[in-house]
Design an enzyme around this catalytic site. Structure first.
Site, PDB file in Angstrom:
ATOM      1  N   CYS A 184     -17.921  63.539  -4.618  1.00 47.90           N
ATOM      2  CA  CYS A 184     -18.698  63.675  -3.382  1.00 47.90           C
ATOM      3  C   CYS A 184     -18.542  65.076  -2.812  1.00 47.90           C
ATOM      4  O   CYS A 184     -19.439  65.597  -2.177  1.00 47.90           O
ATOM      5  CB  CYS A 184     -18.275  62.636  -2.360  1.00 47.90           C
ATOM      6  SG  CYS A 184     -16.506  62.579  -2.111  1.00 47.90           S
ATOM      7  N   GLU A 190     -19.056  56.375   3.834  1.00 44.32           N
ATOM      8  CA  GLU A 190     -18.655  57.661   3.249  1.00 44.32           C
ATOM      9  C   GLU A 190     -19.648  57.977   2.157  1.00 44.32           C
ATOM     10  O   GLU A 190     -19.622  57.354   1.082  1.00 44.32           O
ATOM     11  CB  GLU A 190     -17.262  57.554   2.652  1.00 44.32           C
ATOM     12  CG  GLU A 190     -16.278  57.020   3.644  1.00 44.32           C
ATOM     13  CD  GLU A 190     -14.978  57.786   3.619  1.00 44.32           C
ATOM     14  OE1 GLU A 190     -14.170  57.532   4.492  1.00 44.32           O
ATOM     15  OE2 GLU A 190     -14.797  58.635   2.736  1.00 44.32           O
ATOM     16  N   LEU A 191     -20.529  58.915   2.415  1.00 42.95           N
ATOM     17  CA  LEU A 191     -21.691  59.089   1.546  1.00 42.95           C
ATOM     18  C   LEU A 191     -21.640  60.420   0.803  1.00 42.95           C
ATOM     19  O   LEU A 191     -20.594  61.044   0.725  1.00 42.95           O
ATOM     20  CB  LEU A 191     -22.961  58.939   2.382  1.00 42.95           C
ATOM     21  CG  LEU A 191     -22.998  57.660   3.255  1.00 42.95           C
ATOM     22  CD1 LEU A 191     -24.249  57.618   4.110  1.00 42.95           C
ATOM     23  CD2 LEU A 191     -22.878  56.412   2.398  1.00 42.95           C
ATOM     24  N   PRO A 228     -15.686  46.658  -6.327  1.00 46.32           N
ATOM     25  CA  PRO A 228     -15.743  47.951  -7.014  1.00 46.32           C
ATOM     26  C   PRO A 228     -17.161  48.199  -7.500  1.00 46.32           C
ATOM     27  O   PRO A 228     -17.940  47.255  -7.659  1.00 46.32           O
ATOM     28  CB  PRO A 228     -14.790  47.768  -8.200  1.00 46.32           C
ATOM     29  CG  PRO A 228     -14.714  46.298  -8.443  1.00 46.32           C
ATOM     30  CD  PRO A 228     -15.009  45.611  -7.144  1.00 46.32           C
ATOM     31  N   SER A 260     -23.798  56.269  -2.233  1.00 44.04           N
ATOM     32  CA  SER A 260     -24.892  57.205  -1.973  1.00 44.04           C
ATOM     33  C   SER A 260     -25.499  56.988  -0.589  1.00 44.04           C
ATOM     34  O   SER A 260     -25.366  55.916   0.009  1.00 44.04           O
ATOM     35  CB  SER A 260     -25.978  57.003  -3.037  1.00 44.04           C
ATOM     36  OG  SER A 260     -26.492  55.697  -2.933  1.00 44.04           O
TER      37      SER A 260
HETATM   38  P1  NDP Z   1     -24.166  53.743  -5.003  1.00 45.64           P
HETATM   39  O1  NDP Z   1     -24.674  53.949  -3.623  1.00 45.64           O
HETATM   40  O2  NDP Z   1     -25.138  53.553  -6.088  1.00 45.64           O
HETATM   41  O3  NDP Z   1     -23.193  52.506  -5.060  1.00 45.64           O
HETATM   42  C1  NDP Z   1     -22.031  52.388  -4.242  1.00 45.64           C
HETATM   43  C2  NDP Z   1     -21.578  50.940  -4.195  1.00 45.64           C
HETATM   44  O4  NDP Z   1     -22.516  50.139  -3.495  1.00 45.64           O
HETATM   45  C3  NDP Z   1     -21.432  50.283  -5.544  1.00 45.64           C
HETATM   46  O5  NDP Z   1     -20.328  49.403  -5.495  1.00 45.64           O
HETATM   47  C4  NDP Z   1     -22.742  49.542  -5.689  1.00 45.64           C
HETATM   48  O6  NDP Z   1     -22.663  48.534  -6.636  1.00 45.64           O
HETATM   49  C5  NDP Z   1     -22.915  49.016  -4.294  1.00 45.64           C
HETATM   50  N1  NDP Z   1     -24.268  48.653  -3.893  1.00 45.64           N
HETATM   51  C6  NDP Z   1     -25.444  49.050  -4.427  1.00 45.64           C
HETATM   52  N2  NDP Z   1     -26.490  48.507  -3.742  1.00 45.64           N
HETATM   53  C7  NDP Z   1     -25.939  47.777  -2.737  1.00 45.64           C
HETATM   54  C8  NDP Z   1     -26.477  46.998  -1.641  1.00 45.64           C
HETATM   55  N3  NDP Z   1     -27.803  46.890  -1.459  1.00 45.64           N
HETATM   56  N4  NDP Z   1     -25.620  46.387  -0.800  1.00 45.64           N
HETATM   57  C9  NDP Z   1     -24.296  46.525  -0.963  1.00 45.64           C
HETATM   58  N5  NDP Z   1     -23.731  47.236  -1.960  1.00 45.64           N
HETATM   59  C10 NDP Z   1     -24.538  47.870  -2.832  1.00 45.64           C
HETATM   60  O7  NDP Z   1     -23.238  55.010  -5.296  1.00 45.64           O
HETATM   61  P2  NDP Z   1     -22.441  55.358  -6.605  1.00 45.64           P
HETATM   62  O8  NDP Z   1     -21.524  54.267  -6.983  1.00 45.64           O
HETATM   63  O9  NDP Z   1     -23.361  55.898  -7.632  1.00 45.64           O
HETATM   64  O10 NDP Z   1     -21.505  56.558  -6.077  1.00 45.64           O
HETATM   65  C11 NDP Z   1     -21.931  57.863  -6.037  1.00 45.64           C
HETATM   66  C12 NDP Z   1     -22.187  58.287  -4.606  1.00 45.64           C
HETATM   67  O11 NDP Z   1     -21.017  58.080  -3.835  1.00 45.64           O
HETATM   68  C13 NDP Z   1     -22.494  59.765  -4.490  1.00 45.64           C
HETATM   69  O12 NDP Z   1     -23.548  59.956  -3.588  1.00 45.64           O
HETATM   70  C14 NDP Z   1     -21.195  60.340  -3.930  1.00 45.64           C
HETATM   71  O13 NDP Z   1     -21.355  61.548  -3.251  1.00 45.64           O
HETATM   72  C15 NDP Z   1     -20.726  59.215  -3.057  1.00 45.64           C
HETATM   73  N6  NDP Z   1     -19.301  59.293  -2.786  1.00 45.64           N
HETATM   74  C16 NDP Z   1     -18.889  59.646  -1.537  1.00 45.64           C
HETATM   75  C17 NDP Z   1     -17.546  59.782  -1.257  1.00 45.64           C
HETATM   76  C18 NDP Z   1     -17.086  60.160   0.100  1.00 45.64           C
HETATM   77  O14 NDP Z   1     -15.905  60.059   0.348  1.00 45.64           O
HETATM   78  N7  NDP Z   1     -17.943  60.623   0.996  1.00 45.64           N
HETATM   79  C19 NDP Z   1     -16.536  59.535  -2.288  1.00 45.64           C
HETATM   80  C20 NDP Z   1     -17.062  59.153  -3.556  1.00 45.64           C
HETATM   81  C21 NDP Z   1     -18.410  59.031  -3.776  1.00 45.64           C
HETATM   82  P3  NDP Z   1     -23.041  48.849  -8.148  1.00 45.64           P
HETATM   83  O15 NDP Z   1     -22.411  50.137  -8.547  1.00 45.64           O
HETATM   84  O16 NDP Z   1     -22.398  47.701  -8.833  1.00 45.64           O
HETATM   85  O17 NDP Z   1     -24.529  48.878  -8.189  1.00 45.64           O
END
Ligand code: NDP
Length: 456
Positions: free
Chosen positions: A262, A228-229, A156, A207
């Site tokens: 998102c 899914e970004l 998560p 992201s």
């Molecule tokens: P992040 O990209 O910051 O983080 C997503 C996940 O990746 C977190 O669990 C994070 O951990 C983890 N993570 C971070 N760095 C790494 C790495 N180098 N390698 C592997 N895992 C890593 O996004 P957010 O959590 O801030 O979510 C917001 C984004 O998600 C927005 O851009 C939104 O649009 C998108 N989103 C897209 C959806 C879709 O269906 N298209 C649905 C929901 C959100 P940690 O948080 O612990 O740093």
């Protein structure tokens, strides 16, 4: 790792992060456990997920409180997410059998050639999830992945860790073996450690920036990768739309969950004939949204989940104003403990501004005046993203003509900011690759195997 309440910055809990050794051990246990899980009849796995749904139902109030405490999502919206989760699980319960049934594509006379397709589980999959809708974004992956016979290593977001742990507890109580679904605790570093394991699939929600890093790490390994970004989701309001209805619907689409969806509406294009009236109705609706304690039943706008996003929003406001935008309401942090930002509306915006190009992911929107359909269409498609887009007009033919030319995974007519389990959820460009939900999203958790069978 400290779990903080974004509403007031207080410490909720301290947890130990999974280090490299712990991540590798969880991976090894998942690898060892996965074939027994896959060999169980699908009916068994469906029964387990049915029990998981019962677990969620029976603990819903406590789960909603936890989600609100750690992400700042208003309590009514946390409950909405949990209520809608039941519908998503029902979709998977109803459709998985048919989606994963072996297909006979050629059946000649006995002893002649036959051709079949089966759907084999991928194996061990990494599910790295976002915090904004942890039940939706998580279950879109782990429910069909488990039903298809995969083991899941679930990481998560660090901002939804307690929810992630609760999901693990409920799956285990429902009968998923402990090693078949493991929760990994930690920040992005733990996510990176997970991606580095020899998993068979990586399903990431988050992201574009993180997605691009994960894609680079996975590409040489030829594994199944779904991303899914984010989005910069546009909507066009035509001159024949009902101004008040459109304004109220789109203000909700832009500000629900403090704009941290998102698919929240991130850009508005409004026909010049109704622009003034629409802007007035939109701003009036936004000013009516109640900001406050997310635990309060009457709160609509809570804090942002992540503190660094406050500076990103401030930057977008300053950049837009410097380039000539008009700030109609909001535009600043709220001076109190926690991650608070005012609901913000700007007009007179254009595509030279960061606000109209980069994901805001907060309670903020720009409204741009357009002369007609062609200009609106050109501007809506002027983005690196492509998650959702919408049109408001009573004229269905006009809406269909415009939406057919939009480059995005989902399109909306007179609605916005919604996801259906029956429809594929996917993005174009920087919004990602792969698909969840719908029967495509169930099959995405498997690889098709081709059987060429010749009897003798
Ligand atoms: P992040 O990209 O910051 O983080 C997503 C996940 O990746 C977190 O669990 C994070 O951990 C983890 N993570 C971070 N760095 C790494 C790495 N180098 N390698 C592997 N895992 C890593 O996004 P957010 O959590 O801030 O979510 C917001 C984004 O998600 C927005 O851009 C939104 O649009 C998108 N989103 C897209 C959806 C879709 O269906 N298209 C649905 C929901 C959100 P940690 O948080 O612990 O740093």
């Amino acid at each position: 790792m400290n779990i903080l309440n974004p509403a007031d910055g207080t410490l909720i809990r301290e947890l130990a992060e999974d280090d490299a050794q712990a991540v590798a051990a969880k991976y090894a246990r998942a690898r060892a456990a996965r074939s027994q899980w896959a060999s169980r009849p699908l009916d068994d796995r469906l029964a387990v997920i049915r029990k998981f749904k019962e677990q969620v139902e029976s603990r819903k109030d406590a789960l909603a409180r936890t989600l609100t405490q750690e992400t700042g999502k208003p309590i009514t919206q946390s409950r909405n997410e949990l209520n809608a989760l039941a519908g998503r699980i029902d979709f998977f319960l109803d459709k998985t059998q048919a989606a994963l049934a072996p297909e006979s594509v050629l059946e000649d006379a006995p002893g002649k050639l036959a051709e079949r397709i089966t759907h084999e589980p991928l194996g061990v999959v990494a599910n790295i999830s976002a915090w904004n809708y942890p039940y939706f974004a998580g279950s879109n992956v782990f429910v069909p992945a488990l039903l298809a016979g995969n083991a899941v290593l679930y990481k998560p977001s660090e901002f939804a860790t307690l929810t992630g742990l609760a999901i693990g507890e409920m799956l285990h109580a429902a009968g998923v073996p402990a090693d078949v679904f493991s929760v990994l605790i930690g920040s992005g570093d733990t996510g990176k450690l997970l991606v580095d394991q020899p998993v068979d699939g990586v399903f990431f929600t988050g992201s574009f920036a993180t997605g691009a890093r994960i894609a680079a790490a996975c590409t040489p390994r030829m594994l199944k990768l779904q991303l899914e970004l984010g989005g910069k989701d546009p909507t066009y309001v035509c001159e024949d739309a009902d101004v008040k209805t459109a304004a109220e619907s789109l203000a909700d689409g832009a500000m629900y969950n403090a704009g941290q969806s998102c698919c929240s509406v991130e850009r508005l294009y409004v026909h010049e004939q109704i622009h003034e009236r629409f802007v007035a109705a939109f701003v009036a609706t936004v000013k009516g949204f109640k900001r406050g304690d997310p635990m309060d039943e009457t709160t609509y706008l809570g804090p942002l989940a992540r503190a660094p996003q406050l500076a990103a929003l401030e930057r977008q406001v300053a950049d837009a104003i410097a380039k000539g935008a008009a700030l109609l309401t909001g535009g600043r942090r709220v001076a109190q403990q926690g991650n608070w930002f005012e609901a913000t509306v700007l007009s007179g915006v254009n595509h030279s501004m960061e606000l109209m190009r980069e994901e805001s992911f907060g309670p903020m929107i720009g409204i741009q005046k357009v002369a007609g359909d062609e200009e609106a269409l050109r501007l809506m498609n002027d983005t690196a993203y492509g998650l959702t887009a919408g049109v408001y007009t009573p004229d269905e033919a006009r809406a269909r003509r415009i939406l057919a030319q939009i480059r995005s995974g989902s399109v909306y007519w007179n609605c916005c900011d919604r996801v259906s389990p029956r429809l594929p959820w996917s993005g174009v460009g920087h919004s990602g690759v792969g698909v969840t939900l719908s029967t495509y999203g169930i099959q995405a958790m498997t690889r098709p195997k081709a059987w060429h069978l010749r009897g003798v």
